[in-house]
Design an enzyme around this catalytic site. Sequence first.
Site, mmCIF file in Angstrom:
data_model
loop_
_atom_site.group_PDB
_atom_site.id
_atom_site.type_symbol
_atom_site.label_atom_id
_atom_site.label_comp_id
_atom_site.label_asym_id
_atom_site.label_seq_id
_atom_site.Cartn_x
_atom_site.Cartn_y
_atom_site.Cartn_z
ATOM 1 N N GLY A 9 -4.011 8.280 5.571
ATOM 2 C CA GLY A 9 -3.213 7.627 6.614
ATOM 3 C C GLY A 9 -2.895 8.596 7.742
ATOM 4 O O GLY A 9 -1.777 8.636 8.239
ATOM 5 N N ASN A 88 -0.203 10.525 2.167
ATOM 6 C CA ASN A 88 0.758 9.961 3.119
ATOM 7 C C ASN A 88 0.592 8.454 3.328
ATOM 8 O O ASN A 88 1.553 7.775 3.685
ATOM 9 C CB ASN A 88 0.589 10.703 4.459
ATOM 10 C CG ASN A 88 1.238 9.962 5.601
ATOM 11 O OD1 ASN A 88 2.445 10.002 5.771
ATOM 12 N ND2 ASN A 88 0.431 9.250 6.394
ATOM 13 N N SER A 139 10.008 8.617 -0.400
ATOM 14 C CA SER A 139 10.983 8.047 0.540
ATOM 15 C C SER A 139 12.378 8.132 -0.074
ATOM 16 O O SER A 139 12.518 8.068 -1.303
ATOM 17 C CB SER A 139 10.664 6.577 0.802
ATOM 18 O OG SER A 139 11.709 5.966 1.531
ATOM 19 N N TYR A 153 8.745 -1.967 -2.080
ATOM 20 C CA TYR A 153 8.471 -0.649 -1.477
ATOM 21 C C TYR A 153 9.280 0.442 -2.184
ATOM 22 O O TYR A 153 8.746 1.509 -2.524
ATOM 23 C CB TYR A 153 8.836 -0.716 0.004
ATOM 24 C CG TYR A 153 8.735 0.589 0.765
ATOM 25 C CD1 TYR A 153 7.507 1.034 1.263
ATOM 26 C CD2 TYR A 153 9.861 1.377 1.007
ATOM 27 C CE1 TYR A 153 7.417 2.222 1.975
ATOM 28 C CE2 TYR A 153 9.774 2.560 1.714
ATOM 29 C CZ TYR A 153 8.548 2.980 2.196
ATOM 30 O OH TYR A 153 8.468 4.164 2.900
ATOM 31 N N ILE A 185 12.477 7.623 10.031
ATOM 32 C CA ILE A 185 11.642 8.406 10.940
ATOM 33 C C ILE A 185 11.038 7.445 11.973
ATOM 34 O O ILE A 185 10.573 6.352 11.612
ATOM 35 C CB ILE A 185 10.498 9.121 10.167
ATOM 36 C CG1 ILE A 185 11.050 9.896 8.952
ATOM 37 C CG2 ILE A 185 9.712 10.032 11.109
ATOM 38 C CD1 ILE A 185 12.045 11.003 9.256
HETATM 39 P P1 NAP Z 1 2.712 4.114 9.741
HETATM 40 O O1 NAP Z 1 2.953 4.600 11.110
HETATM 41 O O2 NAP Z 1 2.741 2.650 9.466
HETATM 42 O O3 NAP Z 1 1.314 4.738 9.228
HETATM 43 C C1 NAP Z 1 0.815 4.384 7.975
HETATM 44 C C2 NAP Z 1 -0.521 5.047 7.781
HETATM 45 O O4 NAP Z 1 -1.031 4.635 6.507
HETATM 46 C C3 NAP Z 1 -1.547 4.647 8.820
HETATM 47 O O5 NAP Z 1 -2.284 5.784 9.203
HETATM 48 C C4 NAP Z 1 -2.439 3.667 8.073
HETATM 49 O O6 NAP Z 1 -3.794 3.689 8.495
HETATM 50 C C5 NAP Z 1 -2.378 4.209 6.672
HETATM 51 N N1 NAP Z 1 -2.736 3.200 5.671
HETATM 52 C C6 NAP Z 1 -2.159 1.996 5.438
HETATM 53 N N2 NAP Z 1 -2.797 1.365 4.438
HETATM 54 C C7 NAP Z 1 -3.804 2.199 4.025
HETATM 55 C C8 NAP Z 1 -4.810 2.120 3.033
HETATM 56 N N3 NAP Z 1 -4.930 1.041 2.239
HETATM 57 N N4 NAP Z 1 -5.672 3.154 2.890
HETATM 58 C C9 NAP Z 1 -5.583 4.248 3.700
HETATM 59 N N5 NAP Z 1 -4.646 4.375 4.666
HETATM 60 C C10 NAP Z 1 -3.775 3.355 4.824
HETATM 61 O O7 NAP Z 1 3.741 4.740 8.713
HETATM 62 P P2 NAP Z 1 4.625 6.066 8.728
HETATM 63 O O8 NAP Z 1 5.998 5.681 9.070
HETATM 64 O O9 NAP Z 1 3.946 7.164 9.449
HETATM 65 O O10 NAP Z 1 4.606 6.349 7.167
HETATM 66 C C11 NAP Z 1 3.802 7.332 6.546
HETATM 67 C C12 NAP Z 1 4.314 7.516 5.128
HETATM 68 O O11 NAP Z 1 5.686 7.890 5.187
HETATM 69 C C13 NAP Z 1 4.257 6.242 4.284
HETATM 70 O O12 NAP Z 1 3.921 6.559 2.963
HETATM 71 C C14 NAP Z 1 5.690 5.727 4.357
HETATM 72 O O13 NAP Z 1 6.021 4.925 3.268
HETATM 73 C C15 NAP Z 1 6.460 7.034 4.372
HETATM 74 N N6 NAP Z 1 7.818 6.948 4.894
HETATM 75 C C16 NAP Z 1 8.040 6.568 6.180
HETATM 76 C C17 NAP Z 1 9.367 6.503 6.634
HETATM 77 C C18 NAP Z 1 9.699 6.094 8.037
HETATM 78 O O14 NAP Z 1 10.900 5.901 8.332
HETATM 79 N N7 NAP Z 1 8.755 5.958 8.931
HETATM 80 C C19 NAP Z 1 10.420 6.818 5.775
HETATM 81 C C20 NAP Z 1 10.135 7.202 4.466
HETATM 82 C C21 NAP Z 1 8.823 7.274 4.045
HETATM 83 P P3 NAP Z 1 -4.378 2.737 9.676
HETATM 84 O O15 NAP Z 1 -3.370 2.757 10.789
HETATM 85 O O16 NAP Z 1 -5.660 3.419 9.992
HETATM 86 O O17 NAP Z 1 -4.580 1.380 9.087
#
Ligand code: NAP
Length: 243
Positions: A9, A88, A139, A153, A185
């Site tokens: 990701g 990630n 998370s 989730y 984030i």
């Molecule tokens: P995001 O902007 O939605 O990005 C998610 C990424 O995961 C994208 O690059 C997406 O790829 C990829 N992805 C989704 N489904 C996939 C699959 N089946 N196989 C491979 N890649 C896949 O999310 P983010 O906020 O950066 O989150 C990244 C991580 O941090 C996640 O695990 C999320 O749960 C965790 N997290 C985020 C927050 C927050 O507040 N943002 C808080 C706690 C934890 P494509 O775009 O190419 O489809």
Amino acid sequence: MGKVVLVTGGSRGIGEATVRLFASYGYDVVINYYSGEDRAINIAREIEGEYGVRTLCLKADVSVEEEVKVMVDKIINKFGKIDVLVNNAGIAIDTDFSVKSVSNFRRIIDINLIGTFLVSKYVSKDMLKHGGAIVNVGSTNGIDSYYTYSMDYDASKAGVHILTKNLAIEFAPNIRVNAVAPGWIMTPMNEELDDDFMKEEKKRIILDRFGEPIEVAKVIYFLASEGASYVNGTVVVVDGGRK
Ligand code: NAP
């Protein structure tokens, strides 16, 4: 030979920030993506130009075993090894309990939890031979859940935390395995949340602001680095402090 990192990701959000940070430290970078091919290719071009590192963009659904296997084979063919894996990739499908479905629940578990297991499994076959580090992205929702709309989730992320501990035991002493647990984030994952809700959430954060992707990436980098040589099997919270 330079070091190689695989970020699942890596095409946006925390993954993109992580890709850019590792490249800035001279790592060759593998950007795994699912739907964001153009974004992945653009990031790769930019970091090649900026830091002179080698890159590889690979589409794979982390929840599909055959795709993960092929992805890891391609990386070993091109770079010969993987030194750091950042698990990630993740999704959330937040809904009222009344409309939660088994298929959505499974999709979340498949990507967030089984995906972390699968990529770790195939990467470890090579990494165990020469050593390395794995950092999983959990998370704060996996530690202390308070909204039921994300129960699926939250369960997946609690699973990622305990998987982290188990993989650390399984892969010791060759591979250290740790996790980060980010709070709020500012990434595309959260861009549709409404302003009033975010205002209320901010009141719970000691630093009184949401985090930036780079602030998580820096902790991921630290956990993967020599500086964290005695940090293992743990979950580091990156949430600005909770009131
Ligand atoms: P995001 O902007 O939605 O990005 C998610 C990424 O995961 C994208 O690059 C997406 O790829 C990829 N992805 C989704 N489904 C996939 C699959 N089946 N196989 C491979 N890649 C896949 O999310 P983010 O906020 O950066 O989150 C990244 C991580 O941090 C996640 O695990 C999320 O749960 C965790 N997290 C985020 C927050 C927050 O507040 N943002 C808080 C706690 C934890 P494509 O775009 O190419 O489809």
